[in-house]
Design an enzyme around this catalytic site. Sequence first.
Site, PDB file in Angstrom:
ATOM      1  N   ARG A  41       0.808  -1.221   0.000  1.00  0.00           N
ATOM      2  CA  ARG A  41       0.000   0.000   0.000  1.00  0.00           C
ATOM      3  C   ARG A  41       0.838   1.266   0.000  1.00  0.00           C
ATOM      4  NH1 ARG A  41      -4.487  -0.515   4.483  1.00  0.00           N
ATOM      5  NH2 ARG A  41      -2.955  -1.940   5.370  1.00  0.00           N
ATOM      6  N   ASP A  68      -3.692   0.063  -3.550  1.00  0.00           N
ATOM      7  CA  ASP A  68      -4.608  -0.106  -2.415  1.00  0.00           C
ATOM      8  C   ASP A  68      -5.926  -0.665  -2.946  1.00  0.00           C
ATOM      9  OD1 ASP A  68      -6.600   0.432  -0.347  1.00  0.00           O
ATOM     10  OD2 ASP A  68      -5.091   1.745   0.558  1.00  0.00           O
ATOM     11  N   VAL A  88      -3.560 -12.001  -2.634  1.00  0.00           N
ATOM     12  CA  VAL A  88      -3.381 -12.355  -1.217  1.00  0.00           C
ATOM     13  C   VAL A  88      -3.898 -11.242  -0.307  1.00  0.00           C
ATOM     14  CG1 VAL A  88      -1.657 -13.017   0.531  1.00  0.00           C
ATOM     15  CG2 VAL A  88      -1.312 -13.716  -1.846  1.00  0.00           C
ATOM     16  N   LYS A 175     -14.548 -12.027   3.318  1.00  0.00           N
ATOM     17  CA  LYS A 175     -13.813 -13.139   2.680  1.00  0.00           C
ATOM     18  C   LYS A 175     -14.782 -14.033   1.901  1.00  0.00           C
ATOM     19  CE  LYS A 175     -10.006 -13.732   2.737  1.00  0.00           C
ATOM     20  NZ  LYS A 175      -8.945 -13.051   1.927  1.00  0.00           N
ATOM     21  N   LEU A 200      -5.951 -21.901   9.531  1.00  0.00           N
ATOM     22  CA  LEU A 200      -5.190 -20.948  10.346  1.00  0.00           C
ATOM     23  C   LEU A 200      -3.698 -21.219  10.134  1.00  0.00           C
ATOM     24  CD1 LEU A 200      -5.449 -18.748  12.579  1.00  0.00           C
ATOM     25  CD2 LEU A 200      -5.372 -20.615  14.250  1.00  0.00           C
ATOM     26  N   VAL A 201      -2.989 -20.177   9.689  1.00  0.00           N
ATOM     27  CA  VAL A 201      -1.591 -20.367   9.281  1.00  0.00           C
ATOM     28  C   VAL A 201      -0.647 -20.067  10.445  1.00  0.00           C
ATOM     29  CG1 VAL A 201       0.207 -19.683   7.642  1.00  0.00           C
ATOM     30  CG2 VAL A 201      -2.190 -19.731   6.907  1.00  0.00           C
TER      31      VAL A 201
HETATM   32  N1  LIG Z   1      -2.891 -16.023   8.192  1.00  0.00           N
HETATM   33  C1  LIG Z   1      -3.925 -16.844   8.178  1.00  0.00           C
HETATM   34  O1  LIG Z   1      -4.132 -17.670   9.086  1.00  0.00           O
HETATM   35  C2  LIG Z   1      -4.863 -16.845   7.011  1.00  0.00           C
HETATM   36  C3  LIG Z   1      -5.765 -17.908   6.880  1.00  0.00           C
HETATM   37  C4  LIG Z   1      -6.637 -17.920   5.801  1.00  0.00           C
HETATM   38  C5  LIG Z   1      -6.597 -16.908   4.871  1.00  0.00           C
HETATM   39  N2  LIG Z   1      -5.737 -15.889   5.026  1.00  0.00           N
HETATM   40  C6  LIG Z   1      -5.747 -14.822   4.019  1.00  0.00           C
HETATM   41  O2  LIG Z   1      -4.424 -14.630   3.572  1.00  0.00           O
HETATM   42  C7  LIG Z   1      -4.244 -13.282   3.189  1.00  0.00           C
HETATM   43  C8  LIG Z   1      -3.001 -12.730   3.880  1.00  0.00           C
HETATM   44  O3  LIG Z   1      -3.160 -12.845   5.266  1.00  0.00           O
HETATM   45  P1  LIG Z   1      -1.934 -12.642   6.248  1.00  0.00           P
HETATM   46  O4  LIG Z   1      -2.133 -13.559   7.386  1.00  0.00           O
HETATM   47  O5  LIG Z   1      -0.667 -12.645   5.496  1.00  0.00           O
HETATM   48  O6  LIG Z   1      -2.273 -11.178   6.792  1.00  0.00           O
HETATM   49  P2  LIG Z   1      -1.354  -9.895   6.949  1.00  0.00           P
HETATM   50  O7  LIG Z   1       0.007 -10.246   7.383  1.00  0.00           O
HETATM   51  O8  LIG Z   1      -2.116  -8.943   7.810  1.00  0.00           O
HETATM   52  O9  LIG Z   1      -1.298  -9.325   5.473  1.00  0.00           O
HETATM   53  C9  LIG Z   1      -2.390  -8.671   4.917  1.00  0.00           C
HETATM   54  C10 LIG Z   1      -1.932  -7.968   3.670  1.00  0.00           C
HETATM   55  O10 LIG Z   1      -3.045  -7.281   3.108  1.00  0.00           O
HETATM   56  C11 LIG Z   1      -2.618  -5.996   2.772  1.00  0.00           C
HETATM   57  N3  LIG Z   1      -3.727  -5.039   2.846  1.00  0.00           N
HETATM   58  C12 LIG Z   1      -4.493  -4.725   3.909  1.00  0.00           C
HETATM   59  N4  LIG Z   1      -5.401  -3.796   3.557  1.00  0.00           N
HETATM   60  C13 LIG Z   1      -5.174  -3.506   2.248  1.00  0.00           C
HETATM   61  C14 LIG Z   1      -5.743  -2.614   1.326  1.00  0.00           C
HETATM   62  N5  LIG Z   1      -6.743  -1.789   1.653  1.00  0.00           N
HETATM   63  N6  LIG Z   1      -5.226  -2.570   0.074  1.00  0.00           N
HETATM   64  C15 LIG Z   1      -4.201  -3.376  -0.287  1.00  0.00           C
HETATM   65  N7  LIG Z   1      -3.608  -4.235   0.550  1.00  0.00           N
HETATM   66  C16 LIG Z   1      -4.091  -4.292   1.801  1.00  0.00           C
HETATM   67  C17 LIG Z   1      -1.525  -5.616   3.748  1.00  0.00           C
HETATM   68  O11 LIG Z   1      -0.729  -4.662   3.102  1.00  0.00           O
HETATM   69  P3  LIG Z   1       0.092  -3.531   3.830  1.00  0.00           P
HETATM   70  O12 LIG Z   1       1.353  -4.183   4.281  1.00  0.00           O
HETATM   71  O13 LIG Z   1       0.307  -2.523   2.781  1.00  0.00           O
HETATM   72  O14 LIG Z   1      -0.699  -3.068   5.002  1.00  0.00           O
HETATM   73  C18 LIG Z   1      -0.841  -6.950   3.932  1.00  0.00           C
HETATM   74  O15 LIG Z   1       0.148  -7.132   2.963  1.00  0.00           O
HETATM   75  C19 LIG Z   1      -5.533 -12.567   3.519  1.00  0.00           C
HETATM   76  O16 LIG Z   1      -6.327 -12.516   2.356  1.00  0.00           O
HETATM   77  C20 LIG Z   1      -6.188 -13.468   4.545  1.00  0.00           C
HETATM   78  O17 LIG Z   1      -7.589 -13.356   4.527  1.00  0.00           O
HETATM   79  C21 LIG Z   1      -4.866 -15.818   6.071  1.00  0.00           C
END
Ligand SMILES: NC(=O)c1ccc[n+]([C@@H]2O[C@H](COP(=O)([O-])OP(=O)(O)OC[C@H]3O[C@@H](n4cnc5c(N)ncnc54)[C@H](OP(=O)(O)O)[C@@H]3O)[C@@H](O)[C@H]2O)c1
Length: 338
Positions: A41, A68, A88, A175, A200-201
């Site tokens: 972003r 964004d 992602v 989601k 859950l990762v």
């Molecule tokens: N971790 C889990 O257990 C898990 C499980 C199932 C699915 N998921 C999915 O996996 C994906 C990544 O999750 P994560 O655990 O890696 O979370 P994370 O570390 O919080 O990463 C989220 C990402 O989304 C970006 N983001 C947030 N708001 C945004 C916006 N308005 N525009 C563009 N980018 C935006 C953030 O970018 P910035 O750095 O720029 O803020 C960050 O890179 C998500 O879609 C989540 O739903 C995660």
Amino acid sequence: MEECSSRYCKVCVTGGSGFIGSSLIKKLLNKGIYYVHATLRNLEDTSKVSLLKQLPGAKERLQLFEADIYNPDQFEAAIKYCQFVFHVATPFQHPQHSQYKDLTEGAVAGTKSIIMACERSGTVRRIIYTSSVMAASALSNGIAGLKDFVDETCWTPLHHPLVTSSLHKNYIISKTESEKAALRFGDDGNLEVVSLACGLVGGDTLLSYTPSSTAVIVSQLTEIEHQFQSLRLIEELSGKIPILHIEDTCDAHIFCIEKDSLHGRFLCASDYVSSSEIAEYFQQTYPELQVKQKYLDEPKKSTKWASTKLIDQGFEYKYDMKMILDDSVKCAKRHSLL
Ligand SMILES: NC(=O)c1ccc[n+]([C@@H]2O[C@H](COP(=O)([O-])OP(=O)(O)OC[C@H]3O[C@@H](n4cnc5c(N)ncnc54)[C@H](OP(=O)(O)O)[C@@H]3O)[C@@H](O)[C@H]2O)c1
């Protein structure tokens, strides 16, 4: 259309600086054949930018773009010339001033806009949407209790009281609606759309803090109540907690682009455990961390994990529950959370 050859393949990763995004980029660069366009972003956020720029291979094969979800046209430049796109990124907070009425409208509009940019590109063959098992719960619509199983046919009923009363209501709805919107494009258009509904990762990270999902996995050790409530919510939605190691998460994403052809919905979790089984493992393995009895007493449900679609395609998980929990503890200790 530019084809992926064994020597060259251009891919885009949205949300490149997050937990999954950053590890995925590292793995793609390590493979040597991928040129990665990653979106963040804010390209002036030096901590996030430098984390990615210092990855091995980044100098030659990583290009960063600012985009964004709330300004979805910004993704066009990052998607151009790519063969595969990993969507992602997901918004967690709805900005005060926005053209969209809520988080779901913003997330869905962003997903649609990214897929339309893929279609316009003339180069993108497949998009992988990172979904969540929270969109694939075992809740029955209108009926009390849970289904006997969880698989790809399960969709979380969004008017269920467990969803509407949840602190994570906006996330669950956004989601689920985004995944459905993405898959509809796969039904109608020329693009292959894959949704990977991840458990859950857990595991370790490149980031300078414990990612929130890893923190949720160790919440019975940290006793951070809101994180434990997130763990319980997943258990209430799914019967047990589908869990997944970050390495398997990234390998599964890459598997989805390396298949000649793939589309549709895939649940992704290597283990399916109750919160009390996690507590038992922690108690036996880390007695010094002292697990409270209340966590060991949480009831176990009989719901079964019935998803085999990803394994049927040939994907092999390498990390079991113990490895996920051990690496999550290691990560939390390294960041002084434990
Ligand atoms: N971790 C889990 O257990 C898990 C499980 C199932 C699915 N998921 C999915 O996996 C994906 C990544 O999750 P994560 O655990 O890696 O979370 P994370 O570390 O919080 O990463 C989220 C990402 O989304 C970006 N983001 C947030 N708001 C945004 C916006 N308005 N525009 C563009 N980018 C935006 C953030 O970018 P910035 O750095 O720029 O803020 C960050 O890179 C998500 O879609 C989540 O739903 C995660």
